[in-house]
Design an enzyme around this catalytic site. Sequence first.
Site, PDB file in Angstrom:
ATOM      1  N   SER A 171       4.377   2.398  -3.074  1.00 20.14           N
ATOM      2  CA  SER A 171       3.034   1.830  -3.496  1.00 20.14           C
ATOM      3  C   SER A 171       1.965   1.456  -1.804  1.00 20.14           C
ATOM      4  O   SER A 171       2.652   0.897  -1.255  1.00 20.14           O
ATOM      5  CB  SER A 171       3.517   0.154  -4.202  1.00 20.14           C
ATOM      6  OG  SER A 171       2.490  -0.360  -4.291  1.00 20.14           O
ATOM      7  N   HIS A 224       1.785   5.037  -5.955  1.00 16.39           N
ATOM      8  CA  HIS A 224       1.645   4.493  -6.208  1.00 16.39           C
ATOM      9  C   HIS A 224       0.240   3.729  -5.885  1.00 16.39           C
ATOM     10  O   HIS A 224       0.273   3.367  -4.267  1.00 16.39           O
ATOM     11  CB  HIS A 224       2.211   3.401  -6.980  1.00 16.39           C
ATOM     12  CG  HIS A 224       2.582   2.766  -7.754  1.00 16.39           C
ATOM     13  ND1 HIS A 224       2.626   2.972  -8.400  1.00 16.39           N
ATOM     14  CD2 HIS A 224       2.347   1.128  -7.518  1.00 16.39           C
ATOM     15  CE1 HIS A 224       2.433   1.713 -10.045  1.00 16.39           C
ATOM     16  NE2 HIS A 224       2.355   0.935  -8.965  1.00 16.39           N
ATOM     17  N   ASP A 279      -2.535   0.296  -6.577  1.00 18.14           N
ATOM     18  CA  ASP A 279      -2.241  -0.452  -7.521  1.00 18.14           C
ATOM     19  C   ASP A 279      -3.677  -0.851  -7.315  1.00 18.14           C
ATOM     20  O   ASP A 279      -4.588  -1.421  -6.013  1.00 18.14           O
ATOM     21  CB  ASP A 279      -1.089  -1.681  -7.205  1.00 18.14           C
ATOM     22  CG  ASP A 279      -0.427  -1.630  -6.572  1.00 18.14           C
ATOM     23  OD1 ASP A 279       0.195  -1.632  -8.604  1.00 18.14           O
ATOM     24  OD2 ASP A 279       0.674  -1.661  -6.244  1.00 18.14           O
ATOM     25  N   MET A 283      -4.541  -3.122 -13.272  1.00 15.80           N
ATOM     26  CA  MET A 283      -3.617  -4.213 -13.520  1.00 15.80           C
ATOM     27  C   MET A 283      -5.178  -5.033 -13.099  1.00 15.80           C
ATOM     28  O   MET A 283      -5.832  -5.980 -12.162  1.00 15.80           O
ATOM     29  CB  MET A 283      -3.047  -4.679 -11.904  1.00 15.80           C
ATOM     30  CG  MET A 283      -1.851  -4.257 -11.904  1.00 15.80           C
ATOM     31  SD  MET A 283      -0.993  -5.295 -10.633  1.00 15.80           S
ATOM     32  CE  MET A 283      -1.377  -3.298 -10.148  1.00 15.80           C
ATOM     33  N   MET A 326       7.545  -3.562 -15.272  1.00 16.40           N
ATOM     34  CA  MET A 326       6.884  -4.970 -14.398  1.00 16.40           C
ATOM     35  C   MET A 326       8.355  -5.649 -14.622  1.00 16.40           C
ATOM     36  O   MET A 326       8.350  -6.326 -15.965  1.00 16.40           O
ATOM     37  CB  MET A 326       6.110  -5.702 -14.719  1.00 16.40           C
ATOM     38  CG  MET A 326       4.149  -4.989 -14.307  1.00 16.40           C
ATOM     39  SD  MET A 326       3.940  -3.559 -13.136  1.00 16.40           S
ATOM     40  CE  MET A 326       4.064  -4.908 -11.675  1.00 16.40           C
ATOM     41  N   PHE A 339       1.323  -9.322  -6.538  1.00 21.73           N
ATOM     42  CA  PHE A 339       1.762  -8.957  -5.647  1.00 21.73           C
ATOM     43  C   PHE A 339       2.768  -8.358  -4.900  1.00 21.73           C
ATOM     44  O   PHE A 339       3.655  -8.093  -6.125  1.00 21.73           O
ATOM     45  CB  PHE A 339       1.706 -10.407  -4.685  1.00 21.73           C
ATOM     46  CG  PHE A 339       0.049 -11.806  -4.836  1.00 21.73           C
ATOM     47  CD1 PHE A 339      -0.148 -11.781  -4.298  1.00 21.73           C
ATOM     48  CD2 PHE A 339       0.639 -11.858  -6.091  1.00 21.73           C
ATOM     49  CE1 PHE A 339      -1.070 -12.350  -4.072  1.00 21.73           C
ATOM     50  CE2 PHE A 339      -1.103 -13.294  -6.584  1.00 21.73           C
ATOM     51  CZ  PHE A 339      -1.851 -13.049  -5.538  1.00 21.73           C
ATOM     52  N   ASP A 360       8.317  -1.520 -11.472  1.00 17.26           N
ATOM     53  CA  ASP A 360       7.694  -1.328 -10.540  1.00 17.26           C
ATOM     54  C   ASP A 360       7.697  -3.062 -10.630  1.00 17.26           C
ATOM     55  O   ASP A 360       7.522  -4.055 -10.675  1.00 17.26           O
ATOM     56  CB  ASP A 360       6.247  -1.569 -10.726  1.00 17.26           C
ATOM     57  CG  ASP A 360       4.848  -1.763 -10.183  1.00 17.26           C
ATOM     58  OD1 ASP A 360       5.543  -2.018  -8.488  1.00 17.26           O
ATOM     59  OD2 ASP A 360       4.419  -1.442 -10.234  1.00 17.26           O
ATOM     60  N   GLY A 361       8.333  -2.934  -9.339  1.00 14.32           N
ATOM     61  CA  GLY A 361       8.658  -4.788  -8.869  1.00 14.32           C
ATOM     62  C   GLY A 361       9.475  -5.154  -7.945  1.00 14.32           C
ATOM     63  O   GLY A 361      10.255  -5.021  -8.506  1.00 14.32           O
ATOM     64  N   GLY A 362       9.303  -5.699  -6.479  1.00 12.78           N
ATOM     65  CA  GLY A 362      10.362  -5.304  -5.831  1.00 12.78           C
ATOM     66  C   GLY A 362      12.635  -4.264  -5.587  1.00 12.78           C
ATOM     67  O   GLY A 362      13.204  -4.966  -5.584  1.00 12.78           O
ATOM     68  N   GLY A 388       7.191  -0.595  -2.758  1.00 12.22           N
ATOM     69  CA  GLY A 388       5.995  -1.167  -1.665  1.00 12.22           C
ATOM     70  C   GLY A 388       6.605  -1.381  -0.300  1.00 12.22           C
ATOM     71  O   GLY A 388       7.360  -0.626   0.050  1.00 12.22           O
ATOM     72  N   SER A 389       7.305  -3.172  -0.354  1.00 10.98           N
ATOM     73  CA  SER A 389       7.893  -3.252   1.132  1.00 10.98           C
ATOM     74  C   SER A 389       9.037  -2.619   1.338  1.00 10.98           C
ATOM     75  O   SER A 389       9.471  -2.201   2.255  1.00 10.98           O
ATOM     76  CB  SER A 389       8.239  -4.568   0.275  1.00 10.98           C
ATOM     77  OG  SER A 389       7.333  -5.300  -0.418  1.00 10.98           O
TER      78      SER A 389
HETATM   79  C1  DX5 Z   1       2.649  -5.425  -7.739  1.00  7.14           C
HETATM   80  C2  DX5 Z   1       2.280  -4.382  -7.573  1.00  7.14           C
HETATM   81  C3  DX5 Z   1       3.056  -3.317  -6.868  1.00  7.14           C
HETATM   82  C4  DX5 Z   1       3.361  -3.639  -5.261  1.00  7.14           C
HETATM   83  C5  DX5 Z   1       5.211  -3.635  -5.757  1.00  7.14           C
HETATM   84  O1  DX5 Z   1       1.629  -5.594  -8.739  1.00  7.14           O
HETATM   85  O2  DX5 Z   1       2.026  -3.984  -9.060  1.00  7.14           O
HETATM   86  O3  DX5 Z   1       2.816  -2.057  -7.405  1.00  7.14           O
HETATM   87  O4  DX5 Z   1       2.791  -3.033  -4.627  1.00  7.14           O
HETATM   88  O5  DX5 Z   1       5.413  -4.221  -3.998  1.00  7.14           O
HETATM   89  P1  DX5 Z   1       7.213  -4.598  -3.727  1.00  7.14           P
HETATM   90  O6  DX5 Z   1       8.100  -3.326  -3.697  1.00  7.14           O
HETATM   91  O7  DX5 Z   1       6.644  -5.005  -2.211  1.00  7.14           O
HETATM   92  O8  DX5 Z   1       7.536  -5.002  -4.857  1.00  7.14           O
HETATM   93 ZN    ZN Z   2       1.644  -0.914  -9.401  1.00  6.73          ZN
END
Ligand code: DX5
Ligand code: ZN
Length: 221
Positions: A9, A32, A34, A67, A139, A145, A177-179, A199-200
């Site tokens: 992401s 990805h 967002d 989103m 999700m 975020f 998606d997420g964490g 992402g992170s």
């Molecule tokens: C959150 C986004 C994710 C986000 C994931 O609303 O949809 O795609 O970038 O970030 P991480 O991998 O850091 O949770």
């Molecule tokens: Zn996303």
Amino acid sequence: MPAPIISPSILAADFSRLGEEVRAVHNADWIHVDIMDGHFVPNLSFGPDITKTVDGITDQVLDVHLMIEEPEKWVETYAEAGADCIIFHVEAVADEHAALALADKIRGMGVRAGFSIKPNTPIEPWLDKLEHFDLALVMSVEPGFGGQKFMPEMLDKVRTLRAAIDEQGLDTLIEIDGGISAETIAASAEAGCHAFVAGSAIYKQADKAAAVEELRQLASQ
Ligand code: DX5
Ligand code: ZN
């Protein structure tokens, strides 16, 4: 099981060096993107212009996660901007009928259609509509975020989806998606996910390509 799809992401990237940041994950399958509108989620990210910029940098599949409210007004714009896959939230459309019409519209433009569900939205009403979608995005954090903590209870939703997809003989992809990180990706793969947004876990590492490879290895086991 098909090879896992890793989708970094760019929300977590350094925007001042966006080109380099996209090239740093050259070994990822997808990118990805967002899109946040400050209404559907309490944050703003970027829009069609950045999507188009990313499309100009790479040939990787652009996995565009909308989103936003009123996604039906925007899908053509994102298809023109280079989206290969457009994912909208079921909470952002009027009803199930509108969701299916939107999926058909996305597919009609030659783009893969996906739906996403927030953590508190039940998956059950969508289980008999999966054939209308190429992808289901679960999700595992509240959208809005990056850098949030993975919600392991979302894997039950993944298992329910996996069972329905297999029973119906479909090839709908399950993306999460997420964490997603080295700590959470293996359990997600085991529950039935094939595509993983991170992402992170990728962009906070010095060697981003190595982070992509490590996640892929962990998801394959
Ligand atoms: C959150 C986004 C994710 C986000 C994931 O609303 O949809 O795609 O970038 O970030 P991480 O991998 O850091 O949770
Ligand atoms: Zn996303």
